[in-house]
Design a protein around this motif. Structure first.
Motif, PDB file in Angstrom:
ATOM      1  N   GLU A  91       9.374  -1.780  -3.715  1.00 45.35           N
ATOM      2  CA  GLU A  91      10.086  -2.319  -2.549  1.00 45.35           C
ATOM      3  C   GLU A  91       9.881  -1.445  -1.322  1.00 45.35           C
ATOM      4  N   LEU A  92       9.916  -0.130  -1.549  1.00 46.51           N
ATOM      5  CA  LEU A  92       9.663   0.787  -0.429  1.00 46.51           C
ATOM      6  C   LEU A  92       8.260   0.582   0.122  1.00 46.51           C
ATOM      7  N   LYS A  93       7.327   0.351  -0.783  1.00 48.55           N
ATOM      8  CA  LYS A  93       5.938   0.127  -0.376  1.00 48.55           C
ATOM      9  C   LYS A  93       5.835  -1.146   0.467  1.00 48.55           C
ATOM     10  N   GLU A  94       6.512  -2.202   0.024  1.00 46.62           N
ATOM     11  CA  GLU A  94       6.480  -3.461   0.768  1.00 46.62           C
ATOM     12  C   GLU A  94       7.112  -3.305   2.148  1.00 46.62           C
ATOM     13  N   GLU A  95       8.236  -2.609   2.185  1.00 43.22           N
ATOM     14  CA  GLU A  95       8.886  -2.351   3.480  1.00 43.22           C
ATOM     15  C   GLU A  95       7.974  -1.559   4.402  1.00 43.22           C
ATOM     16  N   HIS A  96       7.337  -0.578   3.820  1.00 44.89           N
ATOM     17  CA  HIS A  96       6.414   0.270   4.578  1.00 44.89           C
ATOM     18  C   HIS A  96       5.300  -0.583   5.180  1.00 44.89           C
ATOM     19  N   GLU A  97       4.754  -1.498   4.387  1.00 49.73           N
ATOM     20  CA  GLU A  97       3.671  -2.359   4.868  1.00 49.73           C
ATOM     21  C   GLU A  97       4.177  -3.318   5.951  1.00 49.73           C
ATOM     22  N   LYS A  98       5.392  -3.826   5.739  1.00 48.05           N
ATOM     23  CA  LYS A  98       5.985  -4.735   6.706  1.00 48.05           C
ATOM     24  C   LYS A  98       6.144  -4.026   8.055  1.00 48.05           C
ATOM     25  N   ALA A  99       6.606  -2.780   8.007  1.00 45.52           N
ATOM     26  CA  ALA A  99       6.885  -2.033   9.229  1.00 45.52           C
ATOM     27  C   ALA A  99       5.614  -1.564   9.936  1.00 45.52           C
ATOM     28  N   ASN A 100       4.630  -1.189   9.155  1.00 49.73           N
ATOM     29  CA  ASN A 100       3.468  -0.532   9.750  1.00 49.73           C
ATOM     30  C   ASN A 100       2.184  -1.353   9.704  1.00 49.73           C
ATOM     31  N   GLY A 101       2.246  -2.500   9.060  1.00 47.85           N
ATOM     32  CA  GLY A 101       1.050  -3.337   8.954  1.00 47.85           C
ATOM     33  C   GLY A 101       0.054  -2.705   7.988  1.00 47.85           C
ATOM     34  N   PRO A 102      -0.954  -3.460   7.636  1.00 51.01           N
ATOM     35  CA  PRO A 102      -1.964  -2.909   6.729  1.00 51.01           C
ATOM     36  C   PRO A 102      -2.689  -1.771   7.437  1.00 51.01           C
ATOM     37  N   SER A 103      -2.755  -0.653   6.799  1.00 50.55           N
ATOM     38  CA  SER A 103      -3.381   0.517   7.428  1.00 50.55           C
ATOM     39  C   SER A 103      -3.863   1.449   6.333  1.00 50.55           C
ATOM     40  N   PRO A 104      -4.697   2.384   6.706  1.00 47.77           N
ATOM     41  CA  PRO A 104      -5.133   3.360   5.693  1.00 47.77           C
ATOM     42  C   PRO A 104      -3.973   4.273   5.292  1.00 47.77           C
ATOM     43  N   ASP A 105      -2.892   4.268   6.077  1.00 45.82           N
ATOM     44  CA  ASP A 105      -1.729   5.094   5.735  1.00 45.82           C
ATOM     45  C   ASP A 105      -0.809   4.385   4.749  1.00 45.82           C
ATOM     46  N   GLN A 106      -1.373   3.674   3.820  1.00 48.22           N
ATOM     47  CA  GLN A 106      -0.489   2.977   2.881  1.00 48.22           C
ATOM     48  C   GLN A 106       0.338   3.994   2.103  1.00 48.22           C
ATOM     49  N   LEU A 107       1.477   3.559   1.681  1.00 43.52           N
ATOM     50  CA  LEU A 107       2.393   4.478   0.994  1.00 43.52           C
ATOM     51  C   LEU A 107       1.704   5.117  -0.209  1.00 43.52           C
ATOM     52  N   CYS A 108       1.871   6.398  -0.344  1.00 47.79           N
ATOM     53  CA  CYS A 108       1.406   7.029  -1.581  1.00 47.79           C
ATOM     54  C   CYS A 108       2.579   7.751  -2.231  1.00 47.79           C
ATOM     55  N   VAL A 109       2.407   8.103  -3.481  1.00 47.43           N
ATOM     56  CA  VAL A 109       3.493   8.700  -4.254  1.00 47.43           C
ATOM     57  C   VAL A 109       3.105  10.119  -4.665  1.00 47.43           C
ATOM     58  N   VAL A 110       3.935  11.059  -4.306  1.00 44.93           N
ATOM     59  CA  VAL A 110       3.750  12.414  -4.807  1.00 44.93           C
ATOM     60  C   VAL A 110       4.658  12.554  -6.033  1.00 44.93           C
ATOM     61  N   ALA A 111       4.058  12.834  -7.156  1.00 42.88           N
ATOM     62  CA  ALA A 111       4.834  12.875  -8.399  1.00 42.88           C
ATOM     63  C   ALA A 111       4.803  14.266  -9.005  1.00 42.88           C
ATOM     64  N   THR A 112       5.942  14.679  -9.535  1.00 46.17           N
ATOM     65  CA  THR A 112       5.995  15.968 -10.234  1.00 46.17           C
ATOM     66  C   THR A 112       6.881  15.813 -11.471  1.00 46.17           C
ATOM     67  N   GLY A 113       7.065  16.919 -12.196  1.00 52.42           N
ATOM     68  CA  GLY A 113       7.787  16.839 -13.472  1.00 52.42           C
ATOM     69  C   GLY A 113       6.840  16.322 -14.544  1.00 52.42           C
ATOM     70  N   GLY A 114       7.299  16.409 -15.789  1.00 52.92           N
ATOM     71  CA  GLY A 114       6.444  15.981 -16.894  1.00 52.92           C
ATOM     72  C   GLY A 114       6.025  14.533 -16.798  1.00 52.92           C
ATOM     73  N   GLY A 115       6.919  13.693 -16.265  1.00 51.85           N
ATOM     74  CA  GLY A 115       6.623  12.267 -16.166  1.00 51.85           C
ATOM     75  C   GLY A 115       5.457  11.949 -15.240  1.00 51.85           C
TER      76      GLY A 115
END
Lengths: 418, 418
Positions: B114-138
Motif C-alpha cells: 500500500e505504501l508503494k502504491e501511495e508512493h507511485e500515486k504521489a510521485n508518478g512512475p519514476s526510477p525512484d520507485q519505493l525500495c525496501v531496506v531490510a534487516t534482522g534475520g527475516g
C-alpha cells in the motif's frame, strides 16, 4: 567419656572449635569413596528421602564421633553422619550422605533421633551425647523445632563458611572426588593442587550463590542468580506435571530443545555468519512457542474474539512435548549460570571454577552445559570443576567444623589438618 | 525524479550509501517526538499489527523519501516509513512506526504494498520507485518472498550495524528520546552527550544481544542471552493461557512474586545478615512451587502412589495465580539481563548501558528492574538508559543507512550528519 565433663569447659572447647575451623582435625588418611548401590541401605522411610551411593570410607578413623551435620536449604536438607565399622578388617568408619525434602523436615528429625538413640546405645549415657551441627537457612528457621524435638545441642554454622570448609576438604583430601567433564572425556579426575586458592565456588541449589575464596578464611559472596534448581523444578512441575527432579531430568534426556526453542536458523533461515552464530544456536529459549501458538490461533480463527471465554480451551491446539520443554529449560538455566559464573570469574580474576549443589546431581547434560559454557566464554582458558558429592559440600563443611570432644585423646597423632 | 536514472550509476550511489553509512545525511533539524493516541491512525487491519504513538516529526524535511525500512526479528517485524505532511503549516513530514507479528509477515508485506502504491500515486512512475531496506534475520529468511510479493529492490543491511546507526541517531539527534528510570524519578530525559562512545547496547527481543560499540563503525557482539522476550512470552502463554504480551504485562502489574518465588525469608525465617541478604530478597524464582506442590501431594496422600495415573489430575491442588507467575518471570528475566549486562560492561570497561528492543515496551516494572540491577551491581557507578523508540532502533538504523536518491538535490544545505 570426655576427660572434662564440666559444661563450662566444654563450651570453651566448643567455642575454640567454632572460631578456629582451620584447626579442626579429622583423620582422613587413606580416605576413599565407596561406590555401592544406595538401595542396599535399609532406609527408615522411602518417601522424601534420598540415599546417596558414594559413602566416604575413613579406614583409619576409629574414634567415636558424637555429632552429625545437616545443611538445610530451601528445598533439601542434606545430612552427613559418621558410622563406625568395627566388623570391617581395618576397623575405621565411614561418612554417610542422605537428604530429605525440607518441607518434610520431620522425617529428617526422626532420622537424627534414631542416630541419637544408636549413639547412646553404643556409648552409654555420657556428656558426649550426640549434637547437631546445622547450617543453611533452615539452621535458623528450624532451630527451635530441632532443639525441642531432639533435645540436643544445636550448633549453627554459617552457610558460606561451611561451603568453603567442605570444598577445601574435598579438593585436598579425597581422591577421585573432583573432576572435569566433557562429552569426549566424561569425568576426568583432577589432580590435587597445592595452590588451591583463589577459586570461585558456584553453589546451585534452589537458588545460586557465587563465592570468591581467596584463602581458608577469606571469602566473599560476589553474586549469584535466583534462576536455579528451584526455578527448573517449579516451572517444569507446572508445565509437565512431573513430580520429581529425577523424572524431569529423565525427560530432558529424551528431549529435543528445538521443539520449543527459537534457533538462529528459525530467524535467519541460515547461519548468521557475520557474528559467528550457527543456525543451530539458540536465539530464544521457549521462543518458538509464540509463533506456533499464534499461528494455531490464527488458523482456528479465534484471535480477536475476546468475548468468547471458552476459546482458551479450544484454541491452544499446539502442544509441546514435556521432554522438549524439560531439555530446553535445563539447558537454559545451566547455560545461564555458566555464563554468569564465567563473567564473575573474570571480574574477580579467578581461574578455577567449582560447581556444586544438589541441582547438578551428576547429570550429564547439566555438567556438559556448564562445562561447555566456561570453555566457550573463556576461549578454552578456564575449566569447570565438579564434585561427586556436589550436594553435600555445605553439610560436610559443617561436619568438619565441629571437633569431636574425644578426638584429641585418640587421634592426636595421625590427624590431617583441613 | 533523480537527475540520474542510469541504473548503473544509481547502483554506484547506492553502494556508496551502504558502505559509507556514516556519510548518510538526513534533515533532522528541529526533529521532535509527536505524542498522540495511536488509535487515531486508521489501521489497515487490527490483528497482529501494533501502531506506535510516538511518531517523529521532521519539520524541515520536505523531500520525497523513496524507501521504507523493516527489521524482521524472531517474533516481530518493525517497520519505519516516512510520510510527507504537505498540509501542515511547516510542511515537512514524519517518521511512522508500526510492527507486525513475524509469523504474519503477509500483513506486513500487504502494508508495504500500500505504501508503494501511495508512493507511485504521489510521485508518478519514476526510477525512484519505493525500495525496501531490510534487516534482522527475516531480511534473509523472507528475502525471496519480499522480492516476489513487492516487486521492488530489497537492500539488506546487517542487524548489528543497523542497531548502532539507529541508536547513534537517537542519542545525538532526537530530544527527549533517551531517558533514565527509577521509581522515584521515572523518565528523566538525558542530556545529549558529545562523547557518545564507548557504550554497551543491550537489545532485548525474542533473545538478547549485547554489543560493545567503540565508534561509529567499531563494534563487537560481546555476548547475550537466550533468556529474553520469547522466553517470557512462551512460558507465560503455556502457564496462563494469556495471548498477548500486553495481557501478560498487565497481569504482572497486578501480581505479587512472593506467591511463587522462594524468598530468603522462606529459607532463613529472617534476614541473612552476614552477607547482607534481606529476608525479602528472592532466593529462587518459582522456588516456592516445589514446597507447596509437594506439601499438597503429601496431604492428599498420593505421593509414592505411582500406579495411579489419575492422581496427576487430582493432586496438583495448589494453584498459583497467573498474576504472581507473570510478575515473577518478568522480574527474573529482566534482572538476569541486567546482571549479565553489568558484568559485560565491566569486562568491556564501558560505563554507559543502553537497553533497547521490543521486550521493554515502556513497561515500568521492566525498566525499574533493569535500572535497579545496574545501579545495584555497580554500586551506583553506572546507569541504565532507555529509549522511547526502544523497539525500532534497528529499523530506524536501516532507514538511515539508505540515502534517498533525490536527497542531495533538495537537502544539501541543512542536512545533519548521523
Amino acid at each position: 567419656m570426655s576427660s572434662s565433663p564440666d559444661p563450662a569447659r566444654s563450651s570453651v572447647r566448643l567455642d575454640r572449635a567454632i572460631f578456629n575451623p582451620g584447626a579442626v582435625k579429622i583423620n582422613v588418611k587413606g580416605a576413599f569413596i565407596v561406590d555401592e548401590d544406595p538401595r542396599s541401605k535399609s532406609p527408615v522411610r522411602t518417601d522424601g528421602v534420598h540415599y546417596e551411593g558414594h559413602d566416604i570410607r575413613l579406614p583409619h578413623h576409629t574414634g567415636i564421633v558424637s555429632h552429625v551435620a545437616v545443611d538445610i536449604g530451601g528445598s533439601l536438607a542434606k545430612l552427613v553422619y559418621f558410622t563406625r565399622e568395627l566388623d570391617s578388617p581395618d576397623n575405621g568408619g565411614r561418612l554417610n550422605f542422605i537428604n530429605f525434602e525440607t518441607h518434610r523436615i520431620d522425617l529428617c528429625i526422626e532420622f537424627i533421633k534414631e542416630l541419637k538413640e544408636e549413639h547412646e546405645k553404643a556409648n552409654g549415657p555420657s556428656p558426649d551425647q550426640l549434637c547437631v551441627v546445622a547450617t543453611g537457612g533452615g539452621a535458623y528457621k528450624y532451630y527451635d523445632k530441632l532443639k525441642e524435638a531432639l533435645q540436643v545441642n544445636i550448633i549453627r554454622e554459617d552457610e558460606m563458611e561451611c561451603l568453603i570448609t567442605g570444598l577445601d576438604f574435598f579438593i585436598t583430601e579425597i581422591p577421585n572426588e573432583i573432576f572435569t567433564y566433557s562429552e569426549i572425556e566424561p569425568m576426568q579426575f583432577a589432580e590435587a593442587r597445592p595452590d588451591v586458592y583463589p577459586y570461585l565456588l558456584v553453589n546451585i541449589g534452589s537458588g545460586v550463590s557465587m563465592i570468591k575464596v581467596s584463602g581458608p578464611k577469606q571469602y566473599q559472596r560476589v553474586g549469584g542468580t535466583h534462576l536455579g534448581g528451584g526455578t527448573f523444578w517449579g516451572i517444569m512441575s507446572l508445565l509437565t506435571g512431573a513430580r520429581t527432579f529425577d523424572e524431569m531430568l529423565a525427560m530432558a534426556d529424551q528431549g529435543d530443545n528445538s521443539g520449543v526453542d527459537m534457533l538462529v536458523g528459525d530467524i535467519y533461515g541460515m547461519d548468521y555468519n557475520k557474528i559467528g552464530l550457527k543456525s543451530t544456536a539458540i536465539a530464544s529459549t521457549f521462543g518458538k512457542v509464540f509463533r506456533l501458538k499464534s499461528a494455531a490461533e490464527q488458523e482456528s480463527g479465534t484471535e480477536g474474539d475476546e468475548a468468547d471465554e471458552e476459546s482458551e480451551q479450544t484454541n491452544g491446539d499446539v502442544t509441546f512435548k514435556n521432554e522438549d520443554m524439560s531439555r530446553s529449560l535445563l539447558y537454559a538455566i545451566s547455560n545461564n549460570i555458566g555464563q554468569i559464573a564465567y563473567l564473575q570469574s573474570e571480574k574477580q580474576q579467578v581461574k578455577h571454577i567449582y560447581f556444586g549443589g544438589s541441582f547438578i546431581r551428576g547429570h550429564r547434560q547439566t555438567m556438559n552445559t556448564l562445562s561447555y559454557a566456561i570453555r566457550f566464554w573463556s576461549k578454552g582458558e578456564k575449566q569447570a570443576y565438579f564434585l561427586r558429592h556436589e550436594g553435600y559440600i555445605g553439610a560436610v563443611g559443617a561436619f568438619l567444623r565441629r571437633k569431636p570432644v574425644n578426638w584429641g585423646r585418640r587421634n592426636s597423632i595421625d590427624g590431617a589438618s583441613v
